[in-house]
Every structure is written in structure tokens, then in C-alpha cells.
Design a protein around this motif. Structure first.
Motif, PDB file in Angstrom:
ATOM      1  N   HIS A 166      -1.842  12.012 -15.962  1.00  0.00           N
ATOM      2  CA  HIS A 166      -2.660  11.607 -17.052  1.00  0.00           C
ATOM      3  C   HIS A 166      -2.655  10.142 -17.498  1.00  0.00           C
ATOM      4  CE1 HIS A 166      -1.708  15.919 -18.333  1.00  0.00           C
ATOM      5  NE2 HIS A 166      -2.801  15.842 -17.391  1.00  0.00           N
ATOM      6  N   ILE A 167      -1.317   9.620 -17.368  1.00  0.00           N
ATOM      7  CA  ILE A 167      -1.049   8.109 -17.608  1.00  0.00           C
ATOM      8  C   ILE A 167      -1.669   7.359 -16.527  1.00  0.00           C
ATOM      9  CG2 ILE A 167       0.802   6.432 -17.904  1.00  0.00           C
ATOM     10  CD1 ILE A 167       1.013   8.435 -20.142  1.00  0.00           C
ATOM     11  N   LEU A 168      -1.824   7.712 -15.398  1.00  0.00           N
ATOM     12  CA  LEU A 168      -2.364   6.853 -14.461  1.00  0.00           C
ATOM     13  C   LEU A 168      -3.980   6.800 -14.723  1.00  0.00           C
ATOM     14  CD1 LEU A 168      -0.614   7.915 -11.205  1.00  0.00           C
ATOM     15  CD2 LEU A 168      -0.852   5.746 -12.033  1.00  0.00           C
ATOM     16  N   ASN A 169      -4.559   8.051 -14.974  1.00  0.00           N
ATOM     17  CA  ASN A 169      -6.173   8.062 -15.329  1.00  0.00           C
ATOM     18  C   ASN A 169      -6.200   7.210 -16.741  1.00  0.00           C
ATOM     19  OD1 ASN A 169      -6.498   9.741 -13.319  1.00  0.00           O
ATOM     20  ND2 ASN A 169      -6.283  11.755 -14.873  1.00  0.00           N
ATOM     21  N   GLY A 170      -5.192   6.946 -17.508  1.00  0.00           N
ATOM     22  CA  GLY A 170      -5.228   6.158 -18.798  1.00  0.00           C
ATOM     23  C   GLY A 170      -5.531   4.689 -18.418  1.00  0.00           C
ATOM     24  N   CYS A 171      -4.370   4.429 -17.523  1.00  0.00           N
ATOM     25  CA  CYS A 171      -4.307   3.016 -17.170  1.00  0.00           C
ATOM     26  C   CYS A 171      -5.532   2.515 -16.079  1.00  0.00           C
ATOM     27  CB  CYS A 171      -3.048   2.942 -16.067  1.00  0.00           C
ATOM     28  SG  CYS A 171      -1.507   2.861 -16.998  1.00  0.00           S
ATOM     29  N   GLU A 172      -5.971   3.440 -15.360  1.00  0.00           N
ATOM     30  CA  GLU A 172      -7.149   3.084 -14.674  1.00  0.00           C
ATOM     31  C   GLU A 172      -8.365   2.907 -15.339  1.00  0.00           C
ATOM     32  OE1 GLU A 172      -7.606   5.625 -11.071  1.00  0.00           O
ATOM     33  OE2 GLU A 172      -9.371   4.354 -10.181  1.00  0.00           O
TER      34      GLU A 172
END
Ligand SMILES: NC(=O)C1=CN([C@@H]2O[C@H](COP(=O)(O)OP(=O)(O)OC[C@H]3O[C@@H](n4cnc5c(N)ncnc54)[C@H](OP(=O)(O)O)[C@@H]3O)[C@@H](O)[C@H]2O)C=CC1
Ligand SMILES: Cc1cn([C@H]2C[C@H](O)[C@@H](COP(=O)(O)OP(=O)(O)O[C@H]3O[C@@H](C)C(=O)[C@@H](O)[C@H]3O)O2)c(=O)[nH]c1=O
Length: 312
Positions: free
Chosen positions: A109-115
Motif C-alpha cells: 500500500h505504501i509503495l502504491n502511494g509513493c508511486e
């Protein structure tokens, strides 16, 4: 050229797990630096000291993808330091679904937000990805976790390294320090409080660690963020100590009764989750590339003691 101040106005910095030991040190340091718009996020209500001003707090459960995407969309962070995790190693061993949700699925989820925001990410990892057969370890060592907490933290690293997000991984070891309204203790506080209460303690003398002052870990993460450093960095203390040696330095510093501490070894000491014997990190890469300079364990206890006196 290593910078400890961010590139010109890199945009908001978002910290996860801001109510935790590392999280609070990050927010405190960021408030001192006054270079970023600060978004502190945590599970439930804000537990940062009421006297702290100059940041925004957003409640964000990292296991709730829609909450993560909503907060990332609202604040559009350009830098993210992900400290939130399930950190009780024994609880991770028995509550594996919860541990996986918090330490692995939440990272996606954090990666999706960062992307979505084009943000750079610092992810905090651990020495428990190793089996402890031959530490201290450098960044090229081959992981082989021996408990479920370590397995989940290694899976998180792989998610990050396989993603398109620009990211650095800060690996650390046995963090100690004091923060406000703590949700877990750490070796220095636990030894000091136990001996002051007259308890006797058995400390293992066959595990090796490089204990890390929480303030040093925060500084290392912020150096990585300021330089948008990519890849793996060992961010820990430099001294290789056993828990027994740490306990003896603690009772020495606070002038407590040393006879209350006896040596044991890991075979005699039962915990739910196995602990790797010889870990600790070699930190030359962070020293050379980031100008990272951790305190000695003795100096770290002194810094913690000053905060204790301020708190009492
Ligand atoms: N402490 C150590 O010795 C070491 C820690 N690390 C790593 O460092 C990082 C920081 O650890 P540390 O600060 O010591 O640990 P803490 O347990 O003090 O802080 C972790 C924070 O994460 C929060 N958190 C847990 N689950 C969620 C969730 N679902 N949503 C939002 N927040 C959540 C906790 O919230 P709450 O306060 O509500 O519980 C807590 O504030 C972690 O990634 C850990 O794996 C690595 C090596 C050693
Ligand atoms: C409770 C206890 C611990 N110890 C030793 C074992 C261990 O190496 C050290 C710390 O014990 P704990 O079990 O409290 O800490 P532990 O859960 O091992 O801490 C870990 O936390 C996670 C989050 C990490 O990522 C790891 O790097 C590590 O810091 O002290 C004793 O010797 N005697 C004791 O009675």
C-alpha cells in the motif's frame, strides 16, 4: 557531495509510525531542521508530545489501502519514511496473519502511494532477516531469517527492490531510547527499570548486536532522504556488544546493583521466537556515502538519561 539538508524544497515529508520510538525521533528532528512540511501519520490518535507544534498529524492505518491512498492523495508527499511495523517479535511468531498484514501487505500500500505521488521512500528494515551464523554483516550478506518477523521484513525488502519506486532501505539493530507514551520498551530502559525494582536479570552473553540509539537511526534515515539514496544501507550503532555487556554498561552508568545481573546463554533462555545469535552491522558504507556518525553506546545511554531526567 553528501548533504544533510534536502534538495531545494523537495515537498512534504510523510512519516509512518510517527507515534513509535523511531517515529517520534524523526518528527522531533524534522521540527528542529525546519526544512520540510511534515506529515506525521500513525495508528489512531496522535501520541506525540502536546508541546510539539509545526506538523500535521493524520491517522492512517497502513493495513487499510484506501486510507493510505486517501492520505497520500491529500498531502502529496515527495519523501516518505516508513517506520510503521509490527515489532513485537514473539507476537509476530504467534499472530502471523496480523504480522503479514502489517509488515508485508501494508508495504505494498505504501509503495502504491509513493508511486502515485512520485515520492522517494526510506523503508526501515532489520538484522533479523539474517540467521546470525556469522555476523556482523555488511550490505552484501545473504539473508536467511529464522523467525516470522524476520521473514516478513525480508519479504518487504523484496517488494521494495522489485518496485518502480525510488527507494532506500535502512537496516538497523536493537534500537534503544526513550519517547513519549511508549508502546514497547527496549533493553536499556527494561534493564534500568527492572534492577531499580529489585528484580534479578539473566542476560545472554552469546548474542552479538550493534545497538542503535533511536536518534542515530532517525538521523540516518534523514540523511538517506536528503540525498534520496537508493539501495540498502546499514544504519546502526558501530560497537559490537552482547546483551549482557549492554546491561552491565547500563547498570554502571546508573550506578545500580550489578549483582542483580547474571550471564546466561541463548540455549538456556527461552523466547517464543528464535533470535539470531551473531548479528550486528558493518556501517562503513553509510559512514562513507552519507557521513553517518552514530554515538557510542555509553554516549547513547547518557543522552537517554538526560531525557529521562527531563521527563520525570
Ligand atoms: N526497535 C527495534 O529494536 C528495531 C526496529 N526495527 C524497525 O524499525 C521500525 C521502527 O521501529 P520502532 O520505532 O522501534 O517500533 P515501535 O513499535 O516503537 O513503532 C512502530 C510504530 O508502528 C505503528 N504501527 C504498527 N502497526 C500499524 C498500522 N497498522 N498502522 C499504522 N501504524 C502502525 C505502531 O503503532 P502503535 O504505537 O499504535 O503501536 C508504532 O507506533 C520498524 O520498521 C521496525 O521493524 C528494526 C530493527 C530493530
Ligand atoms: C527479555 C530478555 C532479553 N534478553 C536479550 C535477548 C535479546 O537479544 C535482547 C533484546 O531482547 P528483546 O527480546 O526484548 O528484543 P528483541 O525482540 O530481540 O529486539 C528485536 O526487535 C526487533 C523489532 C528487531 O528488529 C531486532 O533488531 C531486535 O531489536 O536482550 C536477555 O538476555 N534476557 C532477557 O530476559
Amino acid at each position: 557531495m553528501v548533504s544533510n539538508t534536502p534538495r531545494n524544497n523537495p515537498g512534504p515529508i510523510l512519516v509512518t509510525g510517527a507515534n513509535g520510538l523511531l517515529g517520534q525521533k524523526l518528527i522531533k528532528r524534522l521540527l528542529e531542521q525546519q526544512q520540510y512540511e511534515i506529515i506525521a501519520t500513525g495508528r489512531g490518535a496522535c501520541r506525540l508530545p502536546e508541546s510539539w507544534k509545526g506538523y500535521t498529524y493524520a491517522s492512517m492505518d497502513i493495513t487499510d489501502e484506501s486510507a493510505v491512498m486517501e492520505v497520500f492523495g491529500k498531502y502529496a508527499p515527495k519523501l516518505v519514511i516508513h517506520g510503521a511495523a509490527m515489532t513485537n517479535v514473539d507476537q509476530c511468531e504467534t499472530e502471523r496473519e496480523d504480522c503479514y498484514a502489517q509488515n508485508v501487505r501494508a508495504v505494498s500500500h505504501i509503495l502504491n502511494g509513493c508511486e502515485a505521488q512520485g515520492a522517494y521512500l526510506v523503508h526501515v528494515s532489520t538484522d533479523f532477516i539474517f540467521d546470525g551464523a556469522e555476523g556482523p554483516y555488511d550490505e552484501q550478506a545473504v539473508p536467511n531469517p529464522i523467525n516470522y518477523y524476520g521473514e516478513t521484513k525480508l519479504q518487504a525488502e523484496k517488494l521494495i527492490l522489485d518496485s518502480r519506486v525510488k527507494a532506500g532501505i535502512a537496516r538497523t539493530v536493537l534500537v534503544y531510547g526513550i519517547s513519549h507514551d511508549m508502546s514497547r520498551s527496549n533493553i536499556v530502559l527494561w534493564v534500568k527499570d527492572s534492577i531499580e525494582k529489585g528484580k534479578t536479570l539473566q542476560l545472554v552473553d552469546d548474542q552479538l548486536r550493534t545497538p542503535t540509539l533511536a536518534e542515530d537511526l532517525a538521523e540516518g534515515c534523514l540523511l538517506m532522504a536528503a540525498n534520496q539514496a537508493e539501495g540498502i544501507y546499514n544504519i546502526s550503532g558501530e560497537e559490537v556488544l552482547t546483551p549482557y555487556e549492554m546491561a552491565m554498561q547500563t547498570v554502571d552508568f546508573f550506578k545500580l546493583d550489578k549483582t542483580k545481573i547474571t550471564k546466561t546463554d541463548s540455549t538456556a533462555f527461552q523466547q517464543t521466537a528464535k533470535r539470531p545469535l551473531k548479528t550486528g552491522f558493518i556501517i562503513q558504507k553509510a559512514k562513507d556515502q552519507l557521513n553517518y556518525k552514530p554515538k557510542s553506546f555509553k554516549k547513547g545511554i547518557e543522552i537517554l538519561a538526560k531525557q529521562l531526567n527531563l521527563a520525570n
